[in-house]
Design a protein around this motif. Structure first.
Motif, short mmCIF file in Angstrom:
data_model
loop_
_atom_site.label_atom_id
_atom_site.label_comp_id
_atom_site.label_asym_id
_atom_site.label_seq_id
_atom_site.Cartn_x
_atom_site.Cartn_y
_atom_site.Cartn_z
N ILE A 109 18.97 -5.08 -36.50
CA ILE A 109 20.11 -4.17 -36.46
C ILE A 109 19.65 -2.90 -37.17
CG2 ILE A 109 22.50 -3.80 -37.17
CD1 ILE A 109 22.68 -6.89 -37.41
N ILE A 110 19.58 -1.80 -36.45
CA ILE A 110 19.05 -0.59 -37.07
C ILE A 110 20.09 0.53 -37.21
CG2 ILE A 110 16.66 -1.01 -36.43
CD1 ILE A 110 17.06 0.84 -34.04
N SER A 111 21.21 0.38 -36.56
CA SER A 111 22.23 1.41 -36.62
C SER A 111 23.18 1.16 -37.80
CB SER A 111 23.03 1.42 -35.31
OG SER A 111 24.22 2.13 -35.45
N VAL A 112 23.37 2.18 -38.61
CA VAL A 112 24.30 2.06 -39.74
C VAL A 112 25.72 1.80 -39.22
CG1 VAL A 112 25.34 3.30 -41.69
CG2 VAL A 112 22.89 3.49 -41.26
N ASP A 113 26.05 2.38 -38.08
CA ASP A 113 27.37 2.13 -37.48
C ASP A 113 27.54 0.67 -37.09
OD1 ASP A 113 28.17 4.78 -37.78
OD2 ASP A 113 27.46 5.35 -35.79
N ASP A 114 26.47 0.06 -36.56
CA ASP A 114 26.52 -1.37 -36.22
C ASP A 114 26.70 -2.22 -37.47
OD1 ASP A 114 26.19 -0.78 -33.54
OD2 ASP A 114 24.05 -1.29 -33.50
N ILE A 115 26.00 -1.85 -38.54
CA ILE A 115 26.12 -2.60 -39.80
C ILE A 115 27.55 -2.50 -40.32
CG2 ILE A 115 25.41 -2.66 -42.23
CD1 ILE A 115 22.60 -1.78 -41.22
N ARG A 116 28.11 -1.31 -40.29
CA ARG A 116 29.50 -1.13 -40.74
C ARG A 116 30.46 -1.95 -39.90
NH1 ARG A 116 28.56 5.10 -41.35
NH2 ARG A 116 27.99 5.18 -43.55
N ALA A 117 30.25 -1.97 -38.58
CA ALA A 117 31.14 -2.73 -37.69
C ALA A 117 31.06 -4.22 -37.98
CB ALA A 117 30.78 -2.44 -36.23
N ILE A 118 29.86 -4.73 -38.18
CA ILE A 118 29.68 -6.16 -38.48
C ILE A 118 30.34 -6.49 -39.83
CG2 ILE A 118 27.99 -7.95 -39.05
CD1 ILE A 118 26.12 -6.51 -36.99
N LYS A 119 30.11 -5.65 -40.84
CA LYS A 119 30.71 -5.89 -42.15
C LYS A 119 32.23 -5.90 -42.07
CE LYS A 119 28.76 -4.08 -45.84
NZ LYS A 119 28.15 -3.10 -46.75
N LYS A 120 32.79 -5.01 -41.25
CA LYS A 120 34.24 -4.96 -41.10
C LYS A 120 34.76 -6.24 -40.44
CE LYS A 120 37.92 -2.06 -39.25
NZ LYS A 120 38.24 -0.84 -38.50
N LEU A 121 34.03 -6.76 -39.46
CA LEU A 121 34.43 -7.99 -38.78
C LEU A 121 34.40 -9.21 -39.69
CD1 LEU A 121 32.62 -7.63 -35.34
CD2 LEU A 121 35.09 -7.65 -35.72
N ILE A 122 33.44 -9.28 -40.59
CA ILE A 122 33.26 -10.49 -41.40
C ILE A 122 33.76 -10.34 -42.83
CG2 ILE A 122 31.35 -11.34 -40.00
CD1 ILE A 122 29.43 -10.36 -42.15
N ARG A 123 34.33 -9.21 -43.18
CA ARG A 123 34.76 -8.94 -44.55
C ARG A 123 35.72 -10.00 -45.10
NH1 ARG A 123 33.99 -4.48 -47.30
NH2 ARG A 123 33.63 -3.25 -45.45
#
Length: 83
Positions: free
Chosen positions: A7-21
């Motif tokens: 996963i190289i996109s910061v936006d993807d990381i943010r989206a994943i973190k939001k889903l699993i928070r």
């Protein structure tokens, strides 16, 4: 066995973190994985007691499952912000 793409996109990381928070276990594994670059098999070896009160600079000793290398993980989670 098929490999996984990083996963190289910061936006993807943010989206994943939001889903699993709302799932503390998954969130912790994800953040620790990002900060340490550990394989999933190594993350699964971690015990709650090893990381519950982990502070910046506190080492966690472990043996990597695939390579059998001894490693001391010094966590930098506080500095690892993407949200």
């Amino acid at each position: 066995m098929a490999g996984a793409d990083p996963i190289i996109s910061v936006d993807d990381i943010r989206a994943i973190k939001k889903l699993i928070r709302k799932t503390p276990k998954e969130y912790a594994l994800f953040v620790i994985g990002l900060a340490t670059n550990l394989r999933a098999s190594d993350l699964c070896q971690l015990k709650v007691g090893q990381v519950r009160y982990l502070s910046v600079g506190h080492p966690v000793p472990m043996v990597e499952k695939k390579t059998r290398k001894h490693r001391r993980i010094t966590e930098k989670i506080q500095g690892h912000r993407t949200d």
